[in-house]
Design a protein around this motif. Structure first.
Motif, short mmCIF file in Angstrom:
data_model
loop_
_atom_site.label_atom_id
_atom_site.label_comp_id
_atom_site.label_asym_id
_atom_site.label_seq_id
_atom_site.Cartn_x
_atom_site.Cartn_y
_atom_site.Cartn_z
N PHE A 6 -15.26 54.84 -2.01
CA PHE A 6 -14.95 55.84 -0.99
C PHE A 6 -14.25 57.05 -1.59
O PHE A 6 -14.64 58.19 -1.36
CB PHE A 6 -14.08 55.25 0.11
N PHE A 7 -13.18 56.81 -2.36
CA PHE A 7 -12.42 57.94 -2.89
C PHE A 7 -13.24 58.73 -3.93
O PHE A 7 -13.09 59.95 -4.04
CB PHE A 7 -11.09 57.46 -3.47
N TYR A 9 -16.52 59.15 -3.77
CA TYR A 9 -17.42 59.95 -2.95
C TYR A 9 -16.67 61.11 -2.29
O TYR A 9 -17.15 62.25 -2.28
CB TYR A 9 -18.06 59.07 -1.88
N PHE A 10 -15.49 60.82 -1.77
CA PHE A 10 -14.69 61.84 -1.08
C PHE A 10 -14.43 63.03 -2.00
O PHE A 10 -14.73 64.18 -1.67
CB PHE A 10 -13.37 61.22 -0.61
N TRP A 11 -13.85 62.78 -3.17
CA TRP A 11 -13.45 63.88 -4.04
C TRP A 11 -14.64 64.56 -4.70
O TRP A 11 -14.62 65.77 -4.93
CB TRP A 11 -12.44 63.39 -5.08
N THR A 13 -17.66 64.98 -3.32
CA THR A 13 -18.29 65.85 -2.32
C THR A 13 -17.42 67.05 -2.01
O THR A 13 -17.92 68.17 -1.85
CB THR A 13 -18.60 65.07 -1.04
N VAL A 14 -16.10 66.84 -1.93
CA VAL A 14 -15.20 67.96 -1.64
C VAL A 14 -15.21 68.97 -2.79
O VAL A 14 -15.28 70.19 -2.57
CB VAL A 14 -13.76 67.45 -1.38
N TRP A 46 -20.56 65.94 7.03
CA TRP A 46 -19.79 65.31 5.95
C TRP A 46 -18.88 64.23 6.49
O TRP A 46 -18.81 63.12 5.94
CB TRP A 46 -18.99 66.39 5.22
N LEU A 50 -18.71 60.11 5.74
CA LEU A 50 -17.52 59.34 5.37
C LEU A 50 -17.37 58.11 6.24
O LEU A 50 -17.10 57.00 5.75
CB LEU A 50 -16.26 60.20 5.52
N ALA A 85 -10.85 62.57 9.88
CA ALA A 85 -12.29 62.38 9.72
C ALA A 85 -12.96 62.05 11.05
O ALA A 85 -14.06 62.55 11.34
CB ALA A 85 -12.57 61.26 8.71
N LEU A 109 -9.81 70.51 -1.58
CA LEU A 109 -9.62 70.19 -0.18
C LEU A 109 -8.96 71.35 0.56
O LEU A 109 -9.28 71.61 1.73
CB LEU A 109 -8.75 68.92 -0.05
#
Length: 241
Positions: A6-7, A9-11, A13-14, A46, A50, A85, A109
């Motif tokens: 998850f993290f 993917y999060f960072w 994509t951001v 987005w 998530l 989110a 971010l």
């Protein structure tokens, strides 16, 4: 493993999308507010990706109550980090957040917070806090919508804290309607165990509360009124299981 994925993917994509955020922010700041719907769509997609990656099931109620064609000040309880989110995935339009000033230093971010019309609030410096609130009011007056968490911090559980009255000046100074938002279950995703846990979340939008033309007594009563409506919605969600 889910937490790591998850993290990552999060960072990723951001970071990769941050040039788009910069362009959207510059255009909006230049007065080209027509980019706001595009910003809202991109961020909504987005946020939904998530939620899918988290394995979170979100149920919504009352979204039809949200006024159309006018700025709205969404006032929400704040159980956990993933409230943001869920809100971005579910609420219509391009919604900005009143955010702690520390978030200004989060690379990549911070650009998306700005693109959404977010405002960085430094509670320790009164003059800076006033300037931030002025920006939020201007944003509402320009036709955009804002989200505020009047508890000021995450409850990290089902209990809701007291509401700070200053948060409501966004709505009363701009004349925007307040839509109470109750979110139940997000603390299970991260705060409860410190790792990502698939969970069920409910988001409810309450009846709008007009603020235009309120007298001093009406403005003073707003925090308790809105908090009570959110608490009632949370109670009904909990009883429904």
């Amino acid at each position: 493993m889910r937490t790591f994925v998850f993290f990552l993917y999060f960072w990723l994509t951001v970071a990769c999308s941050s040039p788009i955020a910069l362009i959207l922010w510059v255009l909006d700041s230049a007065g080209l507010h027509a980019v706001r719907p595009l910003t809202g769509v991109l961020v909504r997609l987005w946020a939904r990706s998530l939620i899918a990656l988290l394995g979170v099931r979100v149920r919504t109620e009352g979204l039809e109550r949200i006024p159309k064609g006018e700025p709205v000040c969404f006032v929400s309880n704040h159980q956990g980090n993933f409230d943001i989110a869920v809100i971005l995935a579910c609420l219509p339009g391009c919604v900005g957040f009143i955010t702690k000033s520390q978030a200004l230093w989060f690379p990549f971010l911070n650009l998306w917070i700005l693109a959404l019309g977010g405002v960085f609030l430094d509670r320790d410096r009164i003059s800076k806090a006033r300037q931030a609130m002025d920006k939020g009011v201007d944003r509402l007056r320009s036709g955009a919508s804002m989200v505020v968490f009047p508890e000021g911090t995450r409850s990290r559980g089902p209990d809701m804290g007291e509401f700070h009255g200053g948060s409501f000046k966004l709505a009363t100074r701009s004349g925007a309607s307040i839509v109470p938002i109750s979110i139940q279950g997000t603390y299970h995703i991260w705060e409860e165990k410190g790792s990502i846990v698939p969970s069920s979340v409910t988001l409810k939008a309450g009846e709008p509360v007009p603020t235009r033309g309120l007298d001093p007594e009406g403005r003073k009563a707003l925090p308790a009124l809105v908090r009570d409506r959110i608490a009632r919605a949370l109670d009904s969600t909990e009883r429904a299981g």
